[in-house]
Write an enzyme that holds these catalytic residues in place. Structure first.
Site, PDB file in Angstrom:
ATOM      1  N   SER A  38      -2.869  12.274 -36.974  1.00 52.65           N
ATOM      2  CA  SER A  38      -1.371  12.367 -36.863  1.00 52.65           C
ATOM      3  C   SER A  38      -1.161  13.993 -36.468  1.00 52.65           C
ATOM      4  O   SER A  38      -1.648  14.278 -35.477  1.00 52.65           O
ATOM      5  CB  SER A  38      -0.896  12.331 -38.237  1.00 52.65           C
ATOM      6  OG  SER A  38       0.373  12.378 -38.642  1.00 52.65           O
ATOM      7  N   ASP A  86       2.190   1.735 -34.363  1.00 56.72           N
ATOM      8  CA  ASP A  86       2.226   3.053 -34.867  1.00 56.72           C
ATOM      9  C   ASP A  86       3.445   4.000 -34.004  1.00 56.72           C
ATOM     10  O   ASP A  86       3.303   4.333 -33.155  1.00 56.72           O
ATOM     11  CB  ASP A  86       1.037   4.090 -34.752  1.00 56.72           C
ATOM     12  CG  ASP A  86       0.966   5.064 -35.481  1.00 56.72           C
ATOM     13  OD1 ASP A  86       1.981   5.530 -35.970  1.00 56.72           O
ATOM     14  OD2 ASP A  86      -0.019   5.679 -35.506  1.00 56.72           O
ATOM     15  N   HIS A 140       0.546   3.730 -39.398  1.00 59.23           N
ATOM     16  CA  HIS A 140       0.250   5.076 -39.150  1.00 59.23           C
ATOM     17  C   HIS A 140      -0.921   5.700 -40.064  1.00 59.23           C
ATOM     18  O   HIS A 140      -1.422   6.679 -39.770  1.00 59.23           O
ATOM     19  CB  HIS A 140       1.422   5.885 -38.990  1.00 59.23           C
ATOM     20  CG  HIS A 140       1.028   7.496 -38.814  1.00 59.23           C
ATOM     21  ND1 HIS A 140       0.623   7.855 -37.419  1.00 59.23           N
ATOM     22  CD2 HIS A 140       1.152   8.651 -39.461  1.00 59.23           C
ATOM     23  CE1 HIS A 140       0.387   9.204 -37.363  1.00 59.23           C
ATOM     24  NE2 HIS A 140       0.647   9.616 -38.671  1.00 59.23           N
TER      25      HIS A 140
END
Length: 301
Positions: free
Chosen positions: A131, A195, A270
């Site tokens: 991320s 995602d 995610h």
């Protein structure tokens, strides 16, 4: 007069206030990274892993949501929030950290790598992160290149990111392709299923213009094959322990997240768990010669 790095449209007072709030958060020491050697699997490899967004950290969210551009001369435009998380200062990117107050991530980690590589010329290193951490990992070699750190870049074996958002414009992408090619750096971006973070900031031509660059390794909800739905992921959370073993058992927190993923597709995809499972069950694409696939699975999982 607008300075380099300001957004290129007339700002209202409210926008200026929001940017000041973002900057005030980003002046704190917030970026977290882990530097280690995996002596049991590859004693010549240093791993630098950047932490992603903490779910309940307002500071991290301010970093993510500051989607204004910062222009790097002869390089391209880059996400200003991610640059500040790495160590962008009010006066730009001096080659050495001149601040007596802040321990900026870029300068601290660069010095750590310099020290470790000076003690052992056989060492190499990789950069990784999930991320926000993936975005920072992908930006790190860009600043090394700007500062002419060719010796460090030659020691950089690869950059591996998971659930990474877009970080710059098309010009920046072309610049990074040249950097990777010149120094023989492998860049692999891993994307799991739907995602949504990997699809932001947007790549439209009117407002944003963010672009990914380099290769993408995609895994679906079976960690291979075709795309399936959030309903299947919820069902899979109950059966995966019987299918792949008890070590893959999911807790009720993760199952709750799966329910959210049914309502808002892409949210649950995610989380790091599916990226860990993807590398363990789906395999890794195009491993480099000096690091075995087993080494990478050990390091990332």
């Amino acid at each position: 007069m607008m300075k380099r790095g300001d957004i290129d449209y007339r700002q209202t007072s409210s926008i200026i206030l929001v940017r000041r709030i973002f900057i005030s958060f980003q002046e704190k020491n917030l970026t977290q990274a882990f530097v280690f050697k995996a002596s049991d699997t590859n004693p010549n490899l240093i791993v630098v892993s950047f932490r992603g967004t903490e779910l309940f950290s307002s500071d991290d969210w301010c970093t993510d949501l500051d989607i204004s551009w910062y222009e790097l001369k002869n390089v391209g435009k880059v996400h200003a929030g991610f640059l500040r998380a790495l160590g962008l200062q009010q006066n730009g990117w001096p080659k050495e950290n001149i601040s007596l107050i802040h321990q900026y991530a870029y300068y601290t980690i660069r010095q750590k790598l310099r020290d470790m590589l000076a003690r052992d010329k056989n060492l190499k290193f990789i950069l990784t992160g999930h991320s926000l951490g993936g975005a920072i990992a992908a930006l790190f070699p860009a600043i090394l290149a700007i500062h002419g750190e060719d010796e460090l870049l030659d020691k950089l074996e690869g950059v591996y990111t998971f659930g990474q958002p877009r970080i710059g414009d098309e010009e920046f992408g072309e610049y990074m392709k040249e950097v990777m090619k010149k120094h023989g750096i492998e860049y692999e971006r891993f994307v799991y299923n739907n995602d949504m973070v990997t699809r932001v900031p947007f790549d439209d031509k009117i407002l944003f213009g963010y672009k990914h660059y380099g290769s993408c390794n995609y895994f679906n909800s079976l960690y291979k094959g075709k795309l399936l739905s959030g309903v299947w992921e919820f069902i899979r959370s109950f059966i995966i322990r019987f299918w792949k073993g008890n070590e893959y058992k999911e807790n009720w927190t993760m199952r709750t997240v799966r329910i959210v993923g049914i309502i808002i597709p892409g949210v649950s995809d995610h989380f790091p768990l599916d990226y860990v499972n993807s590398t363990r069950l789906g395999g890794l694409a195009r491993p480099v010669a000096t690091t075995t696939p087993q080494d990478k699975l050990y390091l990332i999982a």
